[in-house]
Design a protein around this motif. Structure first.
Motif, PDB file in Angstrom:
ATOM      1  N   GLY A   1     -31.492 113.161 -13.699  1.00 54.26           N
ATOM      2  CA  GLY A   1     -31.559 111.759 -13.273  1.00 54.26           C
ATOM      3  C   GLY A   1     -32.343 110.977 -14.305  1.00 54.26           C
ATOM      4  O   GLY A   1     -33.277 110.241 -13.990  1.00 54.26           O
ATOM      5  N   ALA A   2     -31.951 111.132 -15.569  1.00 54.96           N
ATOM      6  CA  ALA A   2     -32.779 110.686 -16.695  1.00 54.96           C
ATOM      7  C   ALA A   2     -32.805 109.180 -16.881  1.00 54.96           C
ATOM      8  O   ALA A   2     -33.670 108.660 -17.605  1.00 54.96           O
ATOM      9  CB  ALA A   2     -32.293 111.360 -17.978  1.00 54.96           C
ATOM     10  N   GLY A   3     -31.862 108.454 -16.268  1.00 54.38           N
ATOM     11  CA  GLY A   3     -31.842 106.997 -16.433  1.00 54.38           C
ATOM     12  C   GLY A   3     -31.677 106.646 -17.902  1.00 54.38           C
ATOM     13  O   GLY A   3     -30.797 107.169 -18.602  1.00 54.38           O
TER      14      GLY A   3
ATOM     15  N   SER B   1     -23.697 114.413 -12.393  1.00 54.93           N
ATOM     16  CA  SER B   1     -24.775 114.437 -11.395  1.00 54.93           C
ATOM     17  C   SER B   1     -25.528 115.761 -11.466  1.00 54.93           C
ATOM     18  O   SER B   1     -25.030 116.754 -12.022  1.00 54.93           O
ATOM     19  CB  SER B   1     -24.178 114.265  -9.996  1.00 54.93           C
ATOM     20  OG  SER B   1     -23.408 115.405  -9.668  1.00 54.93           O
ATOM     21  N   ALA B   2     -26.697 115.776 -10.848  1.00 61.35           N
ATOM     22  CA  ALA B   2     -27.473 117.020 -10.767  1.00 61.35           C
ATOM     23  C   ALA B   2     -26.679 118.075 -10.004  1.00 61.35           C
ATOM     24  O   ALA B   2     -26.739 119.260 -10.326  1.00 61.35           O
ATOM     25  CB  ALA B   2     -28.800 116.742 -10.069  1.00 61.35           C
TER      26      ALA B   2
ATOM     27  N   GLN C   1     -36.871 107.245 -19.935  1.00 63.52           N
ATOM     28  CA  GLN C   1     -38.340 107.077 -19.863  1.00 63.52           C
ATOM     29  C   GLN C   1     -39.061 108.404 -20.040  1.00 63.52           C
ATOM     30  O   GLN C   1     -40.027 108.499 -20.790  1.00 63.52           O
ATOM     31  CB  GLN C   1     -38.723 106.540 -18.480  1.00 63.52           C
ATOM     32  CG  GLN C   1     -38.545 105.089 -18.271  1.00 63.52           C
ATOM     33  CD  GLN C   1     -39.864 104.349 -18.404  1.00 63.52           C
ATOM     34  OE1 GLN C   1     -40.839 104.862 -18.927  1.00 63.52           O
ATOM     35  NE2 GLN C   1     -39.880 103.124 -17.966  1.00 63.52           N
TER      36      GLN C   1
ATOM     37  N   PRO D   1     -27.147 104.709  -5.330  1.00 62.42           N
ATOM     38  CA  PRO D   1     -27.760 105.259  -6.554  1.00 62.42           C
ATOM     39  C   PRO D   1     -27.174 104.656  -7.824  1.00 62.42           C
ATOM     40  O   PRO D   1     -27.810 104.669  -8.878  1.00 62.42           O
ATOM     41  CB  PRO D   1     -27.465 106.759  -6.467  1.00 62.42           C
ATOM     42  CG  PRO D   1     -26.418 106.928  -5.423  1.00 62.42           C
ATOM     43  CD  PRO D   1     -26.517 105.751  -4.510  1.00 62.42           C
TER      44      PRO D   1
ATOM     45  N   ALA E   1     -37.902 112.668 -12.609  1.00 67.31           N
ATOM     46  CA  ALA E   1     -38.801 111.517 -12.582  1.00 67.31           C
ATOM     47  C   ALA E   1     -38.168 110.398 -11.757  1.00 67.31           C
ATOM     48  O   ALA E   1     -37.146 109.813 -12.150  1.00 67.31           O
ATOM     49  CB  ALA E   1     -39.076 111.036 -14.014  1.00 67.31           C
TER      50      ALA E   1
ATOM     51  N   ARG F   1     -38.711  98.492 -16.218  1.00 64.97           N
ATOM     52  CA  ARG F   1     -39.499  99.521 -15.519  1.00 64.97           C
ATOM     53  C   ARG F   1     -40.717  99.914 -16.353  1.00 64.97           C
ATOM     54  O   ARG F   1     -40.578 100.294 -17.521  1.00 64.97           O
ATOM     55  CB  ARG F   1     -38.633 100.753 -15.277  1.00 64.97           C
ATOM     56  CG  ARG F   1     -37.590 100.524 -14.200  1.00 64.97           C
ATOM     57  CD  ARG F   1     -38.041 101.116 -12.890  1.00 64.97           C
ATOM     58  NE  ARG F   1     -37.145 100.742 -11.810  1.00 64.97           N
ATOM     59  CZ  ARG F   1     -36.978 101.461 -10.705  1.00 64.97           C
ATOM     60  NH1 ARG F   1     -37.627 102.593 -10.538  1.00 64.97           N
ATOM     61  NH2 ARG F   1     -36.188 101.055  -9.755  1.00 64.97           N
TER      62      ARG F   1
ATOM     63  N   TRP G   1     -32.587 111.093  -4.555  1.00 68.91           N
ATOM     64  CA  TRP G   1     -31.137 110.874  -4.568  1.00 68.91           C
ATOM     65  C   TRP G   1     -30.359 112.188  -4.504  1.00 68.91           C
ATOM     66  O   TRP G   1     -29.134 112.159  -4.375  1.00 68.91           O
ATOM     67  CB  TRP G   1     -30.721 110.132  -5.840  1.00 68.91           C
ATOM     68  CG  TRP G   1     -31.298 108.758  -5.983  1.00 68.91           C
ATOM     69  CD1 TRP G   1     -32.234 108.355  -6.881  1.00 68.91           C
ATOM     70  CD2 TRP G   1     -30.981 107.604  -5.196  1.00 68.91           C
ATOM     71  NE1 TRP G   1     -32.518 107.025  -6.700  1.00 68.91           N
ATOM     72  CE2 TRP G   1     -31.758 106.536  -5.676  1.00 68.91           C
ATOM     73  CE3 TRP G   1     -30.104 107.383  -4.112  1.00 68.91           C
ATOM     74  CZ2 TRP G   1     -31.693 105.262  -5.131  1.00 68.91           C
ATOM     75  CZ3 TRP G   1     -30.041 106.105  -3.576  1.00 68.91           C
ATOM     76  CH2 TRP G   1     -30.828 105.072  -4.083  1.00 68.91           C
TER      77      TRP G   1
ATOM     78  N   GLU H   1     -27.489 112.536 -16.506  1.00 65.24           N
ATOM     79  CA  GLU H   1     -27.477 111.182 -15.938  1.00 65.24           C
ATOM     80  C   GLU H   1     -26.034 110.815 -15.573  1.00 65.24           C
ATOM     81  O   GLU H   1     -25.169 110.781 -16.452  1.00 65.24           O
ATOM     82  CB  GLU H   1     -28.044 110.181 -16.956  1.00 65.24           C
ATOM     83  CG  GLU H   1     -27.889 108.723 -16.568  1.00 65.24           C
ATOM     84  CD  GLU H   1     -28.357 108.406 -15.157  1.00 65.24           C
ATOM     85  OE1 GLU H   1     -29.500 108.739 -14.805  1.00 65.24           O
ATOM     86  OE2 GLU H   1     -27.551 107.839 -14.386  1.00 65.24           O
TER      87      GLU H   1
END
Ligand SMILES: C[S@@+](CC[C@H](N)C(=O)[O-])C[C@H]1O[C@@H](n2cnc3c(N)ncnc32)[C@H](O)[C@@H]1O
Length: 247
Positions: A45-47, A88-89, A50, A4, A105, A18, A110, A66
């Motif tokens: 998991g916002a990266g 992490s989540a 986006q 991940p 999203a 992306r 993961w 994130e």
């Protein structure tokens, strides 16, 4: 084994390469009343933001989670008004009843769902919603294009059998997994089909961001685009699952 943290090593490229989620997805979320101004949203998991960015643009009060350090830097730059938690989540500290909407999203695969789903149930207010979606890079309902056949040939050269990518994961199975412990009930399942034209550079960049593609394979994919005239049309799919918090 895909990692991940692959995304974190390619944070800048990830931000550039992306493609965005399709407008039809955002229209559906809006028509379902999920993107309401002043509502409190949690993007997991916002990266590089986006989805976070669109939630903020809708006037929501947004917290983004994130774990990747480089991604979190890009996220803060791109969406300065979001509260960013670099964790992490599974480990995020979330106050009870403090969100109206949770979005995930292209990241749910993961997560340790046994740890995360009870946490989200507690963090959502009564009536809260969980919206899960992903971009599937290869819509299998569309007949394979010459470019897709070249990609299949690249993957076939791997020693290990291909790990199921997002394209092979079933939306209905994910909906069942998300409601298995009775904390959430599915209210909406939808699939958005869309297409995009990509040149060789765009393909190299995008495929480099995939956690199960090597740099050499991404270069081979770019070569395939050049062989096929310099631009290819890719057919992608965005499945959406919306669940209501039970109780
Ligand atoms: C494919 S990216 C999607 C990023 C962003 N949501 C988007 O739509 O562009 C997957 C993201 O999930 C994050 N991630 C991986 N494991 C995670 C975990 N256990 N908790 C929270 N985020 C995680 C990665 O760091 C990465 O940013």
């Amino acid at each position: 084994m895909p990692d991940p943290m692959h995304f974190d090593r390619h944070a800048d490229l990830y931000d550039r390469a992306r493609p965005p989620y399709p407008d039809a997805l955002w229209q559906r979320l809006t028509s379902l009343g999920l993107l309401a101004a002043e509502h409190r949203a949690l993007d997991l998991g916002a990266g590089t933001g986006q989805a976070t960015e669109r939630l903020v643009e809708a006037g929501m009060r947004v917290t983004a989670v994130e774990p990747g350090a480089a991604l979190a830097v890009r996220l803060r730059e791109r969406v300065p008004s979001a509260r960013v938690l670099q964790t992490s989540a599974e480990e995020a500290e979330l106050a009870p009843g403090s969100f109206d909407l949770v979005t995930v999203a292209t990241a749910i695969h993961w997560f340790d769902l046994d740890a995360v789903l009870p946490k989200l149930h507690a963090a959502l207010a009564p009536g809260g919603r969980l919206a899960v979606w992903r971009n599937v890079y290869g819509d299998t309902s569309v007949p394979p294009t010459p470019f897709r056949r070249r990609l299949e040939a690249i993957v076939a050269q791997r020693d290990a059998p291909p790990r199921p990518g997002p394209g092979e994961l079933e939306t209905a199975r994910w909906a069942r997994l998300l409601e298995a412990d009775g904390l959430f009930a599915t209210t909406e399942v939808a699939e958005f089909h869309w297409r995009i034209d990509l040149d060789a550079d765009a393909v190299r960049g995008l495929f480099t961001t995939f956690s199960d593609w090597s740099a050499d394979e991404a270069e081979e994919a770019a070569r395939a685009v050049r062989d096929l005239g310099g631009t290819v049309t890719e057919h992608y799919l965005t499945p959406l699952i919306v669940l209501a918090r039970v109780g």
